[in-house]
Design a protein around this motif. Structure first.
Motif, PDB file in Angstrom:
ATOM      1  N   ASN A 777     -36.307  29.067  50.699  1.00  0.00           N
ATOM      2  CA  ASN A 777     -35.708  29.967  51.684  1.00  0.00           C
ATOM      3  C   ASN A 777     -36.807  30.778  52.356  1.00  0.00           C
ATOM      4  O   ASN A 777     -37.790  31.160  51.723  1.00  0.00           O
ATOM      5  N   ILE A 778     -36.623  31.042  53.624  1.00  0.00           N
ATOM      6  CA  ILE A 778     -37.569  31.882  54.355  1.00  0.00           C
ATOM      7  C   ILE A 778     -36.803  33.035  54.999  1.00  0.00           C
ATOM      8  O   ILE A 778     -35.614  32.910  55.312  1.00  0.00           O
ATOM      9  N   TYR A 779     -37.514  34.170  55.216  1.00  0.00           N
ATOM     10  CA  TYR A 779     -36.859  35.401  55.635  1.00  0.00           C
ATOM     11  C   TYR A 779     -37.636  36.046  56.784  1.00  0.00           C
ATOM     12  O   TYR A 779     -38.873  36.048  56.792  1.00  0.00           O
ATOM     13  N   GLU A 780     -36.882  36.607  57.709  1.00  0.00           N
ATOM     14  CA  GLU A 780     -37.488  37.425  58.759  1.00  0.00           C
ATOM     15  C   GLU A 780     -37.561  38.868  58.263  1.00  0.00           C
ATOM     16  O   GLU A 780     -36.555  39.432  57.814  1.00  0.00           O
ATOM     17  N   LEU A 781     -38.772  39.464  58.310  1.00  0.00           N
ATOM     18  CA  LEU A 781     -38.947  40.854  57.880  1.00  0.00           C
ATOM     19  C   LEU A 781     -38.469  41.790  58.991  1.00  0.00           C
ATOM     20  O   LEU A 781     -39.017  41.788  60.099  1.00  0.00           O
ATOM     21  N   ILE A 782     -37.445  42.581  58.678  1.00  0.00           N
ATOM     22  CA  ILE A 782     -36.907  43.533  59.662  1.00  0.00           C
ATOM     23  C   ILE A 782     -37.644  44.871  59.568  1.00  0.00           C
ATOM     24  O   ILE A 782     -38.260  45.346  60.512  1.00  0.00           O
ATOM     25  N   GLU A 783     -37.623  45.495  58.389  1.00  0.00           N
ATOM     26  CA  GLU A 783     -38.230  46.820  58.225  1.00  0.00           C
ATOM     27  C   GLU A 783     -38.237  47.171  56.746  1.00  0.00           C
ATOM     28  O   GLU A 783     -37.585  46.507  55.931  1.00  0.00           O
ATOM     29  N   GLY A 784     -38.975  48.206  56.381  1.00  0.00           N
ATOM     30  CA  GLY A 784     -38.925  48.720  55.026  1.00  0.00           C
ATOM     31  C   GLY A 784     -37.583  49.370  54.759  1.00  0.00           C
ATOM     32  O   GLY A 784     -36.944  49.923  55.668  1.00  0.00           O
ATOM     33  N   SER A 785     -37.125  49.342  53.514  1.00  0.00           N
ATOM     34  CA  SER A 785     -35.796  49.869  53.190  1.00  0.00           C
ATOM     35  C   SER A 785     -35.711  51.379  53.379  1.00  0.00           C
ATOM     36  O   SER A 785     -34.620  51.926  53.525  1.00  0.00           O
TER      37      SER A 785
END
Length: 868
Positions: A777-785
């Motif tokens: 699986n690959i993920y797009e980094l949106i922002e820090g939590s």
């Protein structure tokens, strides 16, 4: 008849009569001459008493006591309920008197405008006023003529005249409410006139004495202040001296000297903290308050009632409980006439600040201005000297300056380290300072025994010639003292520098000093040898006129250790490099397996961006871009592995293990790269003459975590530290996939698992990397939590993940409707467009029953749909 007392001295004071007086004395009988001597003696005795009175610090108290005595006696004689003697201050156009406050007993000075009410009319006209019902008079002014909480019925105001000018009033006596409900009569006025002239003379004399005493004390204080100010070039000491001397000179409760900072438009000063010793810096805008007004206008302010002046800021008094009564504030100018500060005096001990105070403060400020200018110039010299010293110490190369004889004047830390001085630990410079004391003033060739150094330096000093000699050998030694040994002149409690004896290679001399004592001569077996390979540069130091004023010896350490350190500094922080160096020279030559995180970053459309730029502009642009990106890597303890054209590769977790999660550090570095890129684009896309970018730069970042083999690939002469393994390949492929999905940061599943609680992501897809059967699986980094997302983004992500779950569960009809809704929220989202295309394909041709969610991706992206 004998002349009246005072007439002889008055005659002597007139220069044109001195000769005639001498002629008269010649013919006088002895008896008359003795009589004249007695008169002169009496007059001089009176003058001496007057001088004693002037020098008496209690003179002002005497004046107050006289006024009190006169007030009491006049009220008693004329049977008044209240009696007050007002003195006239014509400089301020005021009437004033002193009274004790009932609440505290403190003496307060009351000042009233000259010319208002019955009191002012008498002061201006010089005519007495006697009223039976004062309140019915048109001249009556309750604020002036009626004391607080007191009812005035009858009033008698009588002027007091100057003994020198019978038309000039110097004071006014006000009598209120005659006892037994009687009224003041013309007889009362006549009775007062019997001693009014005497009171006038006494008051005038007291004030004259006080003025003379004030002048004498002021001149003495000014002389003392000038002497003290001229004794110090330290700005802080000068500030303290100026403030204290001004306060004493003006007899004020508080004094402050504000200096003007023209760059920040601020007034600043240093004041004592509560302990009375430590100073703290205070800054205020240069246009605020009383001091700001004086700094802005250059005018003098003499405020008798601070609370009635709109320029006074009450805030400080309200916070501290201090009560400011009066203020004298005056500008300070330097020798060129430029305003450099403001002196401010608060609360004169007795009374308000007078014209005499202004004159003295003006003279004091003239001296203070010169002292401050000298102190500021001296501080600037010290700052510049320290700046030059800091530059010298920050250089990694050895730099030694000499005088015209070749003696060492300055030597930097790099030189001490090259010679064997242990690096300072915990900021302690004691060892460094000791070595400096031993070396400064010595001939440089005695301390740095390099072949031909002496004649090259002497040639440079004499003829201003320059020399460069590569690959020289420097051989010195170090004696580590016994920890139990006692300190000697040579500092046996510190490591000792020893230099080979040029006359005997079997001997080493401490600090190179010839010593016949056998205890201070060492054999090769007793020392720790230090051998360096260096490049030598010798240059002259010249003055502005072009003459030689000294020499500069620069040594570049090219030994293996130095080369290794310089190489590592290129791709890791100095702190990490020092820790690696501590492991030994071969630490990076041995390969090892480690769990790390790899980050790949690449510029999108690089060719298009730079095709219209000159080669020099391309290089300048890339250098500045990489400079800010590498800072983002180093900030989070990453190691720069390499540059690949317009791309960079960084490793987190090697060569040294990190205290924090290496995946989380890599993610933080990527988020900072995103932020730095925005600032970079703002800088280079602004419509200025230096604009290099027509459109903002976009980048793609791929981050993957896993096991790699790391180490130095190459040789000791050509070091190239790097990591290799599947995780490296995956990170590179993820960076390429940012083009397909049109997002800037993609994470692998292993990286996501390492920091899933600290980030917000969008799950993009399941892919297979070339050479691997297992999909990831690959993920797009949106922002820090920790960063809150806009509500619109949260809703979008909720609908997207719901639609993707329907897709993975093969509910393609439902997924189609859901993704169409997602697309309506963000029509330009490329990931949504990709899923809509796939769903329409699967609706026509369903995937096999064992479908695992992986969609065949074209080979050009680097993703292999059919491995093996």
């Amino acid at each position: 008849m004998a002349p009246p007392i005072g007439s002889i001295l008055a005659t002597l004071a007139q220069t044109d009569r001195i000769v005639s007086l001498a002629e008269q004395v010649k013919g006088l009988p002895v008896g008359e001459f003795i009589c004249i001597l007695d008169f002169i003696t009496a007059e001089f005795q009176q003058s001496l008493h007057a001088l004693d009175l002037i020098n008496n610090e209690a003179l002002e108290t005497l004046l107050e006591q006289l006024l009190d005595a006169f007030t009491v006696k006049i009220g008693e004689v004329l049977e008044a309920d209240r009696t007050t003697i007002f003195l006239i201050n014509r400089d301020k156009n005021q009437l004033w008197y002193k009274t004790a406050l009932e609440e505290t007993g403190e003496i307060s000075e009351i000042r009233l405008p000259l010319g208002l009410g019955i009191l002012g009319q008498v002061a201006l006209s010089g005519e007495a006023i006697n009223l039976i019902e004062a309140g019915e008079s048109s001249l009556f002014d309750a604020e002036v003529d009626q004391p607080p909480d007191y009812q005035v019925r009858s009033i008698l105001c009588i002027p007091i005249f100057s003994s020198q000018n019978s038309q000039e009033t110097v004071g006014v006596v006000r009598l209120l409410n005659k006892s037994n409900s009687q009224t003041f009569t013309p007889e009362d006025e006549q009775q007062f006139s019997a001693f009014a002239s005497s009171i006038g003379i006494i008051l005038e004399s007291c004030q004259s004495f006080y003025a003379a005493a004030r002048n004498q004390l002021g001149v003495s204080a000014l002389l003392q202040a000038t002497t003290i100010l001229g004794q110090s070039l330290d700005l802080e000491d000068t500030l303290i001296s100026v403030m204290e001397q001004a306060r004493r000179l003006m007899q004020a409760d508080r004094s402050t000297l504000f200096l003007l900072n023209r760059d920040t438009r601020e007034l600043w000063t240093k004041v004592a903290k509560a302990d009375g010793r430590t100073l703290m810096e205070v800054r205020i805008p240069a246009n605020r308050g009383v001091a700001g007004y004086v700094a802005s206008t250059g005018q003098v302010l003499n405020i008798t009632d601070a609370y009635t002046d709109p320029r006074f800021d009450l805030t400080v008094d309200q916070q501290t409980g201090y009560q400011t009564r009066n203020i004298l504030c005056m500008p300070v100018f330097n020798a060129e006439g430029n305003l450099i500060g403001v002196t401010q005096l608060i609360n004169k001990f007795k009374g308000s600040f007078t014209q005499s105070d202004e004159d003295f403060l003006r003279a004091f400020n003239a001296q203070a201005g010169m002292a401050l200018q000298n102190a500021q110039l001296f501080e600037n010299v010290l700052v510049e000297k320290q700046h030059q010293k800091d530059i010298l110490q920050s250089l990694s190369d050895v730099v030694i300056s000499t005088d015209l004889q070749g003696r060492i004047v300055t030597i930097n830390d790099a030189a001490l380290e090259l010679l064997g001085c242990a690096q300072k630990q915990g900021g302690d410079r004691q060892v460094y300072q000791y070595w400096e004391q031993q070396l400064i003033g010595r001939y440089v060739w005695e301390i740095v025994p390099i072949e031909s150094l002496r004649w090259r330096l002497e040639d440079s000093l004499q003829y201003a010639s320059r020399h460069y000699v590569p690959e020289r050998t420097l051989l010195v030694g170090l004696v580590i003292p016994d920890k139990h040994s006692r300190s000697t002149d040579y500092g046996t409690t510190y490591p000792m520098l020893v230099i080979p004896d040029p006359t005997d290679i079997e001997r080493y001399l401490p600090w190179g000093l010839p010593d016949e004592s056998a205890s201070q001569i060492f054999k090769p077996s007793e020392i720790q040898p230090i051998e360096r390979s260096i490049n030598l540069t010798v240059n002259p130091l010249t003055n502005p006129e072009g003459g030689v004023r000294g020499g500069l010896v620069v040594l570049e350490d090219i030994s293996l250790e130095k080369r290794m350190k310089n190489t590592m500094y290129r791709y890791m922080t100095p702190g990490v490099a020092e820790r690696v160096m501590a492991l030994g020279e071969d630490a990076l030559m041995v390969g090892e397996r480690k769990e790390v995180t790899i980050l790949f970053s690449d510029i999108r459309g690089y060719t298009t961006i730079t095709e219209n730029l000159e080669a020099s502009e391309v290089v300048a642009l890339l250098n500045q871009y990489f400079e800010t990106m590498v800072e983002a890597v180093f900030t989070y303890e990453g190691t720069l592995d390499k540059f690949i054209g317009d791309a960079l590769m960084a490793v987190f977790g090697a060569p040294l293990p990190l205290q924090e999660n290496h995946g989380w550090l890599a993610v933080q570095s990527a988020l900072e790269m995103r932020q730095r890129l925005q600032q970079f684009n703002q800088q280079f896309t602004q419509p200025t003459s230096h604009n290099l970018l027509r459109a903002p730069i976009r980048i793609g970042i791929g981050i993957g975590s896993g096991e790699v083999v790391c180490g130095n690939i190459g040789s000791q002469k050509r070091m190239d530290y790097t990591v290799i393994g599947d995780s490296v390949n995956l990170s590179s492929r993820l960076e390429e996939l940012t083009k397909l999905y049109r997002c800037d940061i993609i994470l692998s599943e292993t990286t996501y698992v390492l920091c899933d609680q600290k980030i917000r992501v969008r799950e993009l897809d399941r892919v297979r990397v070339r050479g691997k059967r297992q999909a990831v699986n690959i993920y797009e980094l949106i922002e820090g939590s920790s960063v809150p997302l806009p509500r619109e983004t949260e809703i979008f992500l909720e609908h997207y993940h719901r639609a993707r779950n329907s897709y993975l569960n093969c509910n393609f009809s439902v997924a189609l409707k859901q993704f169409l809704g997602v697309q309506a929220m963000r029509p330009q989202d490329r990931v949504t467009q990709i899923y809509l295309e796939r769903i329409r394909t699967y609706l026509e041709t369903p995937p096999p029953e064992d479908w695992d969610g992986v969609y065949p991706i074209p080979m050009t992206t680097g993703i292999d749909p059919n491995p093996g």
